[in-house]
Scaffold this motif. Structure first.
Motif, PDB file in Angstrom:
ATOM      1  N   PRO A  43       0.801  -1.230   0.000  1.00 49.42           N
ATOM      2  CA  PRO A  43       0.000   0.000   0.000  1.00 49.42           C
ATOM      3  C   PRO A  43       0.832   1.277   0.000  1.00 49.42           C
ATOM      4  CG  PRO A  43      -0.586  -1.426   1.862  1.00 49.42           C
ATOM      5  CD  PRO A  43       0.578  -2.049   1.181  1.00 49.42           C
ATOM      6  N   SER A  44       2.137   1.162   0.203  1.00 50.32           N
ATOM      7  CA  SER A  44       2.962   2.371   0.269  1.00 50.32           C
ATOM      8  C   SER A  44       3.453   2.850  -1.102  1.00 50.32           C
ATOM      9  CB  SER A  44       4.154   2.152   1.202  1.00 50.32           C
ATOM     10  OG  SER A  44       5.087   1.265   0.617  1.00 50.32           O
ATOM     11  N   ILE A  45       3.089   2.157  -2.195  1.00 47.44           N
ATOM     12  CA  ILE A  45       3.560   2.669  -3.481  1.00 47.44           C
ATOM     13  C   ILE A  45       2.925   4.034  -3.744  1.00 47.44           C
ATOM     14  CG2 ILE A  45       3.985   0.359  -4.430  1.00 47.44           C
ATOM     15  CD1 ILE A  45       1.663   0.749  -6.310  1.00 47.44           C
ATOM     16  N   THR A  46       3.702   4.894  -4.346  1.00 44.82           N
ATOM     17  CA  THR A  46       3.265   6.268  -4.592  1.00 44.82           C
ATOM     18  C   THR A  46       2.377   6.337  -5.827  1.00 44.82           C
ATOM     19  OG1 THR A  46       5.134   6.775  -6.032  1.00 44.82           O
ATOM     20  CG2 THR A  46       5.458   7.120  -3.645  1.00 44.82           C
ATOM     21  N   LEU A  47       1.703   7.455  -5.982  1.00 48.33           N
ATOM     22  CA  LEU A  47       0.882   7.682  -7.171  1.00 48.33           C
ATOM     23  C   LEU A  47       1.751   7.601  -8.426  1.00 48.33           C
ATOM     24  CD1 LEU A  47      -1.678   8.424  -8.700  1.00 48.33           C
ATOM     25  CD2 LEU A  47      -1.259  10.832  -8.101  1.00 48.33           C
ATOM     26  N   GLU A  48       2.952   8.148  -8.368  1.00 52.90           N
ATOM     27  CA  GLU A  48       3.864   8.105  -9.517  1.00 52.90           C
ATOM     28  C   GLU A  48       4.224   6.652  -9.874  1.00 52.90           C
ATOM     29  OE1 GLU A  48       8.350   9.577 -10.765  1.00 52.90           O
ATOM     30  OE2 GLU A  48       7.369  10.522  -9.042  1.00 52.90           O
ATOM     31  N   LEU A  68      10.231  -2.267 -10.004  1.00 48.11           N
ATOM     32  CA  LEU A  68       9.379  -2.090  -8.829  1.00 48.11           C
ATOM     33  C   LEU A  68       8.513  -3.325  -8.604  1.00 48.11           C
ATOM     34  CD1 LEU A  68       8.210  -0.357  -6.527  1.00 48.11           C
ATOM     35  CD2 LEU A  68       6.574   0.562  -8.204  1.00 48.11           C
ATOM     36  N   ILE A  69       7.889  -3.837  -9.662  1.00 45.61           N
ATOM     37  CA  ILE A  69       7.057  -5.035  -9.541  1.00 45.61           C
ATOM     38  C   ILE A  69       7.893  -6.204  -9.029  1.00 45.61           C
ATOM     39  CG2 ILE A  69       5.790  -6.784 -10.865  1.00 45.61           C
ATOM     40  CD1 ILE A  69       4.751  -4.442 -12.623  1.00 45.61           C
ATOM     41  N   ASN A  70       9.064  -6.407  -9.601  1.00 48.73           N
ATOM     42  CA  ASN A  70       9.934  -7.508  -9.161  1.00 48.73           C
ATOM     43  C   ASN A  70      10.324  -7.354  -7.699  1.00 48.73           C
ATOM     44  OD1 ASN A  70       9.834  -8.795 -11.629  1.00 48.73           O
ATOM     45  ND2 ASN A  70      11.697  -7.834 -12.379  1.00 48.73           N
ATOM     46  N   ARG A  71      10.637  -6.130  -7.279  1.00 50.55           N
ATOM     47  CA  ARG A  71      11.015  -5.898  -5.885  1.00 50.55           C
ATOM     48  C   ARG A  71       9.851  -6.213  -4.953  1.00 50.55           C
ATOM     49  NH1 ARG A  71       9.783  -3.601  -1.937  1.00 50.55           N
ATOM     50  NH2 ARG A  71       8.454  -2.092  -2.909  1.00 50.55           N
ATOM     51  N   ILE A  72       8.660  -5.742  -5.304  1.00 55.42           N
ATOM     52  CA  ILE A  72       7.490  -5.992  -4.451  1.00 55.42           C
ATOM     53  C   ILE A  72       7.208  -7.485  -4.370  1.00 55.42           C
ATOM     54  CG2 ILE A  72       4.980  -5.690  -4.278  1.00 55.42           C
ATOM     55  CD1 ILE A  72       5.429  -2.828  -5.429  1.00 55.42           C
ATOM     56  N   LEU A  74       9.295  -9.969  -4.804  1.00 57.21           N
ATOM     57  CA  LEU A  74      10.360 -10.684  -4.095  1.00 57.21           C
ATOM     58  C   LEU A  74      10.418 -10.343  -2.607  1.00 57.21           C
ATOM     59  CD1 LEU A  74      13.257 -10.468  -6.703  1.00 57.21           C
ATOM     60  CD2 LEU A  74      11.996 -12.509  -6.013  1.00 57.21           C
ATOM     61  N   GLU A  75      10.198  -9.075  -2.283  1.00 58.77           N
ATOM     62  CA  GLU A  75      10.418  -8.621  -0.915  1.00 58.77           C
ATOM     63  C   GLU A  75       9.143  -8.291  -0.148  1.00 58.77           C
ATOM     64  OE1 GLU A  75      13.149  -5.352  -1.126  1.00 58.77           O
ATOM     65  OE2 GLU A  75      14.485  -6.450  -2.479  1.00 58.77           O
ATOM     66  N   GLY A  76       8.026  -8.125  -0.840  1.00 56.11           N
ATOM     67  CA  GLY A  76       6.787  -7.748  -0.175  1.00 56.11           C
ATOM     68  C   GLY A  76       6.724  -6.256   0.078  1.00 56.11           C
ATOM     69  N   PRO A  77       5.822  -5.839   0.957  1.00 54.92           N
ATOM     70  CA  PRO A  77       5.652  -4.411   1.244  1.00 54.92           C
ATOM     71  C   PRO A  77       6.917  -3.778   1.814  1.00 54.92           C
ATOM     72  CG  PRO A  77       3.867  -5.696   2.193  1.00 54.92           C
ATOM     73  CD  PRO A  77       4.889  -6.668   1.693  1.00 54.92           C
ATOM     74  N   ARG A  78       7.159  -2.524   1.472  1.00 55.64           N
ATOM     75  CA  ARG A  78       8.326  -1.808   2.003  1.00 55.64           C
ATOM     76  C   ARG A  78       8.208  -1.578   3.504  1.00 55.64           C
ATOM     77  NH1 ARG A  78       8.594   2.276  -3.021  1.00 55.64           N
ATOM     78  NH2 ARG A  78       6.442   1.652  -3.045  1.00 55.64           N
ATOM     79  N   HIS A  79       6.990  -1.465   3.988  1.00 52.20           N
ATOM     80  CA  HIS A  79       6.752  -1.230   5.419  1.00 52.20           C
ATOM     81  C   HIS A  79       5.866  -2.356   5.938  1.00 52.20           C
ATOM     82  CE1 HIS A  79       8.469   2.679   4.618  1.00 52.20           C
ATOM     83  NE2 HIS A  79       7.565   2.856   3.664  1.00 52.20           N
ATOM     84  N   PRO A  80       6.453  -3.545   6.118  1.00 57.42           N
ATOM     85  CA  PRO A  80       5.634  -4.704   6.505  1.00 57.42           C
ATOM     86  C   PRO A  80       4.992  -4.526   7.875  1.00 57.42           C
ATOM     87  CG  PRO A  80       7.984  -5.247   6.542  1.00 57.42           C
ATOM     88  CD  PRO A  80       7.867  -3.858   6.017  1.00 57.42           C
ATOM     89  N   SER A  81       3.821  -5.145   8.004  1.00 57.30           N
ATOM     90  CA  SER A  81       3.136  -5.150   9.296  1.00 57.30           C
ATOM     91  C   SER A  81       2.570  -6.537   9.541  1.00 57.30           C
ATOM     92  CB  SER A  81       2.023  -4.099   9.332  1.00 57.30           C
ATOM     93  OG  SER A  81       0.943  -4.506   8.540  1.00 57.30           O
ATOM     94  N   ASP A  82       2.125  -6.758  10.747  1.00 50.03           N
ATOM     95  CA  ASP A  82       1.597  -8.073  11.119  1.00 50.03           C
ATOM     96  C   ASP A  82       0.325  -8.440  10.370  1.00 50.03           C
ATOM     97  OD1 ASP A  82       3.674  -8.497  12.872  1.00 50.03           O
ATOM     98  OD2 ASP A  82       2.563  -7.793  14.623  1.00 50.03           O
ATOM     99  N   ASN A  83      -0.394  -7.450   9.858  1.00 51.65           N
ATOM    100  CA  ASN A  83      -1.662  -7.764   9.210  1.00 51.65           C
ATOM    101  C   ASN A  83      -1.578  -7.802   7.679  1.00 51.65           C
ATOM    102  OD1 ASN A  83      -1.567  -5.060   8.529  1.00 51.65           O
ATOM    103  ND2 ASN A  83      -3.653  -4.619   9.163  1.00 51.65           N
ATOM    104  N   ASP A  84      -0.388  -7.778   7.109  1.00 50.36           N
ATOM    105  CA  ASP A  84      -0.267  -7.797   5.646  1.00 50.36           C
ATOM    106  C   ASP A  84      -0.935  -9.019   5.034  1.00 50.36           C
ATOM    107  OD1 ASP A  84       1.073  -5.375   5.292  1.00 50.36           O
ATOM    108  OD2 ASP A  84       3.033  -6.295   5.579  1.00 50.36           O
ATOM    109  N   GLY A  85      -0.701 -10.187   5.613  1.00 54.85           N
ATOM    110  CA  GLY A  85      -1.291 -11.409   5.075  1.00 54.85           C
ATOM    111  C   GLY A  85      -2.811 -11.364   5.125  1.00 54.85           C
ATOM    112  N   MET A  86      -3.354 -10.885   6.234  1.00 55.88           N
ATOM    113  CA  MET A  86      -4.814 -10.782   6.355  1.00 55.88           C
ATOM    114  C   MET A  86      -5.378  -9.763   5.369  1.00 55.88           C
ATOM    115  SD  MET A  86      -5.691 -11.125  10.444  1.00 55.88           S
ATOM    116  CE  MET A  86      -5.627  -9.376  10.583  1.00 55.88           C
TER     117      MET A  86
END
Length: 161
Positions: A43-48, A68-72, A74-86
């Motif tokens: 959810p942290s990707i920018t409008l640009e 950017l797509i490959n990074r997301i 491979l690595e998931g959200p830039r600011h991971p949280s406990d509820n990302d999976g949910m």
């Protein structure tokens, strides 16, 4: 696709986002589909960044959007949280429901991929097969089934040793 449409879709995300509206956006084309999926995952990707992905196409994808797509992925959200999976699974289930209502192969495929990311192997396979029943050329559904087959082979190999 014009910039105002992209900005409107980008702004759809929030606590009261309508899954139906996201599904309408996914149906606009592969660039927008990919942008919506990446925003669901990160959810942290920018409008640009969102706009770059939405404008991207399969024939001539931009290197920045591809990276950017490959990074997301491979690595998931830039600011991971406990509820990302949910959060991701909730979106996948909503998209799945809309896919069944609309009988739409691309929506089934998106739901399948998001479910695969969350580890729901049984349901993601069902969604991918539903997509291919509706349209044999649904690339993302083929990708999900290929990922499932690779995992099955790896497990079978590991069990042999």
């Amino acid at each position: 696709m014009d910039d105002s449409t992209i900005e409107n879709v980008y702004r759809l995300f929030g606590a009261h986002t309508s899954i139906a509206a996201l599904c309408d956006a996914i149906e606009l084309g592969s660039g927008m589909r990919d942008a919506v999926m990446m925003r669901i995952i990160d959810p942290s990707i920018t409008l640009e960044e969102f706009s770059g992905i939405a404008h991207s196409n399969r024939i001539d994808p931009s290197p920045q959007s591809t990276a950017l797509i490959n990074r997301i992925l491979l690595e998931g959200p830039r600011h991971p949280s406990d509820n990302d999976g949910m959060r991701i699974m909730s979106a996948a289930e909503g998209i799945s429901h809309e896919a069944w209502e609309r009988n739409d192969p691309e929506l089934h495929a998106v739901a399948a991929y998001l479910m695969w990311l969350c580890g729901d192997r049984g349901t993601c396979g069902l969604e991918a097969r539903a997509a291919l029943i509706l349209d044999r050329n649904t690339t993302m559904a083929k990708l999900v089934l290929d990922l499932l087959e690779r995992e099955r082979r790896q497990i079978a190999q590991a069990e042999q040793f």
